[in-house]
Design a protein around this motif. Structure first.
Motif, short mmCIF file in Angstrom:
data_model
loop_
_atom_site.label_atom_id
_atom_site.label_comp_id
_atom_site.label_asym_id
_atom_site.label_seq_id
_atom_site.Cartn_x
_atom_site.Cartn_y
_atom_site.Cartn_z
N TYR A 41 -12.38 -31.18 -12.57
CA TYR A 41 -11.56 -32.15 -13.31
C TYR A 41 -10.10 -31.76 -13.11
O TYR A 41 -9.72 -30.62 -13.33
CB TYR A 41 -11.92 -32.11 -14.80
CG TYR A 41 -11.43 -33.32 -15.56
CD1 TYR A 41 -12.17 -34.50 -15.59
CD2 TYR A 41 -10.22 -33.28 -16.25
CE1 TYR A 41 -11.73 -35.62 -16.29
CE2 TYR A 41 -9.77 -34.39 -16.94
CZ TYR A 41 -10.53 -35.56 -16.96
OH TYR A 41 -10.08 -36.66 -17.64
N LEU A 64 -6.23 -32.74 -14.13
CA LEU A 64 -5.37 -33.55 -15.00
C LEU A 64 -3.93 -33.04 -14.99
O LEU A 64 -3.69 -31.86 -14.71
CB LEU A 64 -5.91 -33.63 -16.42
CG LEU A 64 -5.77 -32.46 -17.39
CD1 LEU A 64 -6.11 -32.92 -18.80
CD2 LEU A 64 -6.68 -31.32 -17.03
N GLN A 70 -12.82 -30.23 -21.11
CA GLN A 70 -13.49 -30.31 -19.80
C GLN A 70 -14.06 -28.95 -19.41
O GLN A 70 -15.14 -28.87 -18.85
CB GLN A 70 -12.52 -30.81 -18.72
CG GLN A 70 -12.12 -32.28 -18.88
CD GLN A 70 -13.29 -33.24 -18.72
OE1 GLN A 70 -14.25 -32.95 -18.01
NE2 GLN A 70 -13.23 -34.38 -19.37
N ARG A 125 -16.63 -27.94 -16.47
CA ARG A 125 -15.93 -28.44 -15.28
C ARG A 125 -14.93 -27.38 -14.81
O ARG A 125 -14.34 -26.67 -15.63
CB ARG A 125 -15.15 -29.71 -15.64
CG ARG A 125 -16.06 -30.85 -16.04
CD ARG A 125 -16.10 -31.90 -14.96
NE ARG A 125 -17.16 -32.85 -15.14
CZ ARG A 125 -17.08 -33.92 -15.93
NH1 ARG A 125 -15.99 -34.15 -16.62
NH2 ARG A 125 -18.09 -34.76 -16.01
N ARG A 168 -6.86 -30.55 -4.16
CA ARG A 168 -7.75 -31.28 -5.08
C ARG A 168 -7.15 -32.66 -5.25
O ARG A 168 -6.04 -32.78 -5.77
CB ARG A 168 -7.68 -30.65 -6.48
CG ARG A 168 -8.51 -29.49 -6.75
CD ARG A 168 -9.92 -29.85 -7.20
NE ARG A 168 -10.58 -28.61 -7.47
CZ ARG A 168 -10.55 -28.02 -8.66
NH1 ARG A 168 -10.02 -28.62 -9.68
NH2 ARG A 168 -11.10 -26.86 -8.81
N ASP A 214 -7.96 -36.81 -11.94
CA ASP A 214 -8.87 -37.60 -12.77
C ASP A 214 -8.10 -38.29 -13.88
O ASP A 214 -8.48 -39.37 -14.31
CB ASP A 214 -9.94 -36.68 -13.39
CG ASP A 214 -10.84 -36.13 -12.30
OD1 ASP A 214 -11.75 -36.86 -11.90
OD2 ASP A 214 -10.60 -34.99 -11.83
N MET A 215 -7.04 -37.64 -14.34
CA MET A 215 -6.28 -38.25 -15.43
C MET A 215 -4.84 -37.77 -15.40
O MET A 215 -4.58 -36.59 -15.24
CB MET A 215 -6.90 -37.87 -16.76
CG MET A 215 -6.17 -38.44 -17.94
SD MET A 215 -7.14 -38.24 -19.40
CE MET A 215 -6.57 -36.64 -19.94
N LYS A 238 -7.17 -41.53 -10.72
CA LYS A 238 -8.25 -42.32 -11.31
C LYS A 238 -7.86 -42.96 -12.63
O LYS A 238 -8.42 -43.96 -13.02
CB LYS A 238 -9.47 -41.42 -11.52
CG LYS A 238 -10.11 -41.01 -10.21
CD LYS A 238 -11.44 -40.34 -10.46
CE LYS A 238 -11.96 -39.75 -9.17
NZ LYS A 238 -12.87 -38.65 -9.42
N ARG A 239 -6.94 -42.32 -13.33
CA ARG A 239 -6.58 -42.89 -14.64
C ARG A 239 -5.20 -42.47 -15.08
O ARG A 239 -4.79 -41.33 -14.86
CB ARG A 239 -7.60 -42.41 -15.67
CG ARG A 239 -7.26 -42.80 -17.07
CD ARG A 239 -8.43 -42.70 -17.99
NE ARG A 239 -9.39 -43.75 -17.74
CZ ARG A 239 -10.69 -43.55 -17.51
NH1 ARG A 239 -11.16 -42.34 -17.49
NH2 ARG A 239 -11.50 -44.56 -17.32
#
Ligand code: MSP
Length: 512
Positions: A5, A7, A36, A41, A245, A249-250, A279-280
């Motif tokens: 994950y 972020l 997470q 994760r 990476r 993810d966020m 992704k977000r």
């Protein structure tokens, strides 16, 4: 590991000291990062500072020092605050980092080689504070709104990145990915902005006017526009042991930097370079201070988090911001609200529960958690054994509602306190015939504390460790599924209770 994950947070301008808004965003992201981790994760969490640009250059000039020295000093202040708050990024980003500068230049060179950058002269009105040329559309009643600060008329040749060729693709992407922006109403705001043709983004500043930036690779007389530099941080620091990476993810940002920076410039930069979009985007609201907007231009409105951390401890501030703000909306800070949460939720509810439980186990069972396997369980016991709290907590976090996750945990705390009132172990302790019943109650309460140490660890990592230490459990962090009910503490010897949230003495508030 159950996957990875990645972020990020916005990186803060270092032209002035960090305030509550900055701290909130970093705590919020740290909360998600810890969550997470607790679901196993492999987390990459980036936060840090945006060190270049006109504002930093001007602040340094005012103090009569080099921007590099000024930025380093301020960056250390941000880093120290976040460290004190228990915000633990994988890497603390600084845009003066040499590798970052290389990546920014590589991106610019690639765009230039692909014919995505044009050079042209522009005459018009320029906002010194926002570091951008303005258009007539931005005038309100013939005046430049206050957010633009000093506006000057000027003429300049610069490099531009035309955005319009990508508008349709971006709109399509947003429509096809309804979850891209959370909360959903922000998506409409962005689509609204994308309904109009987009201009060319000026990505350079002449060195003569602004020296404090990354030189353009194809013309060293210019430095890179601060947003084109800052946004790239998400990519230039996205490596773990040399392996990239991607995508995030966020990405957590405040509502002021969605349109146009993260909702338009950023995805279009990525589209133009053929790099996958994040992704977000998680867009949070703003803190106000006793009803007033927190703004750097209004010194009185600023809430300095440091004295609160010092006086009440980092978890008190973490709890307050995560519990009070409905993610996406604005929230208000005041000493009164802060102290109410501190005294009530933390001191009277959680703190007391830990203290009472441990005192009773020490007094009635010499510190040994009784075994209650096979004993008759009453109806009141079921509420404490229930795993519903773990599901509610998880669901709330997955729906980006930390306030609801904490609400669920505090309902569990309240149930445990009520359980003590109802079952009155202090009375049962006087009656030897009730010994087995007392075993059940103390065993369940010890187990509740153990579970709570897991349930609070993402929001209140220091408190989680204090509870674990008082229970004489090995330090965390634990996996979230360890918050499920078990009878794992039977025969375990707990420690002595200690005060976790000392009562506020009557003294001047932290804000004064
Ligand atoms: N440097 C840019 C971001 C570059 S990201 C590639 C910037 N810096 S900032 O210091 O002005 O803001 C940093 C973050 O703090 C932003 O997400 C912003 O929305 C947030 N906040 C600033 N004031 C805030 C409040 N009063 N309340 C909550 N968050 C606020 O923009």
């Amino acid at each position: 590991m159950a996957g990875s994950y990645f972020l990020t947070t916005a990186i803060d301008y270092v032209n002035s000291a960090p305030h509550l808004g900055h701290a909130y965003e970093k705590v919020l992201a740290d909360f998600f990062a810890r969550h997470q981790q607790s679901i196993e994760r492999d987390v990459l969490f980036l936060t840090g500072v945006d060190e270049h640009g006109q504002k930093v250059q001007q602040s340094a000039q005012r103090e009569g020092i080099e921007p590099g020295i000024f930025a380093a000093r301020m960056s250390a202040q941000f880093q120290k605050l976040y460290d004190n708050l228990g915000v633990k990024p994988s890497c603390f980003v600084r845009t003066t980092d040499a590798h970052h500068k290389t990546i920014v230049r590589e991106w610019l060179q690639k765009l230039h080689d692909r014919g995505e950058i044009i050079f042209k002269e522009h005459a018009g009105f320029y906002s010194v504070r926002q570091e951008q040329f303005l258009t007539e559309k931005e005038r309100v009643d013939g005046q430049w709104p206050e957010i633009f600060g000093e506006v000057i008329e000027t003429k300049e040749s610069n490099y531009y990145f035309p955005l319009e060729p990508y508008r349709e693709r971006l709109v399509k992407y947003i429509q096809e990915n309804p979850e891209w922006i959370v909360p959903a109403f922000r998506r409409n705001e962005l689509l609204g902005a994308l309904a109009e043709p987009l201009g060319d983004l000026c990505i350079s500043r002449p060195k003569l006017r602004l020296a404090w930036g990354i030189p353009l690779p194809f013309n060293e007389d210019y430095v890179t526009y601060v947003w084109f530099d800052a946004l790239v941080n998400y990519y230039s620091f996205a490596s773990v042991k040399g392996t990239l990476r991607w995508p995030p993810d966020m990405q957590t940002i405040g509502k002021d930097i969605l349109v146009p920076q993260h909702g338009i410039y950023w995805p279009i930069m990525l589209l133009a370079l053929g790099i996958e979009l994040p992704k977000r985007l998680l867009v949070h609201g703003f803190w106000t201070n006793s009803g007033a907007k927190i703004s750097k231009s209004n010194a009185k409105s600023l809430v300095d988090p440091a004295p609160y951390v010092e006086k009440f401890g980092p978890d008190a501030l973490r709890y307050f911001v995560l519990r009070e703000m409905v993610l996406g909306q604005d929230a208000d800070f005041s000493d009164e609200r802060f102290e109410t949460r501190y005294t009530g939720d933390l001191g009277k509810k959680l703190g007391n529960l830990v203290q009472r439980t441990l005192s009773m186990i020490n007094s009635y069972r010499a510190g040994v958690v009784p075994n209650y396997d096979g004993f008759h369980l009453a109806e009141a016991d079921a509420a404490l054994r229930s795993d519903a709290v773990v599901d509610e907590y998880k669901r709330a976090v997955e729906q980006f509602a930390p306030h609801l996750a904490l609400q669920a945990v505090w309902e569990f705390v309240a149930r445990a306190n009520e359980y003590i009132e109802q079952t009155a172990p202090f009375k049962l302790a006087k009656d030897p015939a009730q010994s087995k019943r007392l075993d059940v109650i103390l065993g369940l309460l010890a187990e509740t504390l153990r579970r709570l140490s897991v349930l609070v660890q993402a929001a209140l990592p220091f408190t989680a460790e204090k509870i674990r230490a008082q229970l004489q459990l090995p330090p965390g962090p634990a996996r979230l599924d360890e918050a499920l009910f078990g009878n794992s503490l039977r025969g375990h010897v707990v420690g002595k209770p200690g005060v976790i949230f000392p009562p506020i003495e009557k003294q001047p508030s932290a804000g004064t």
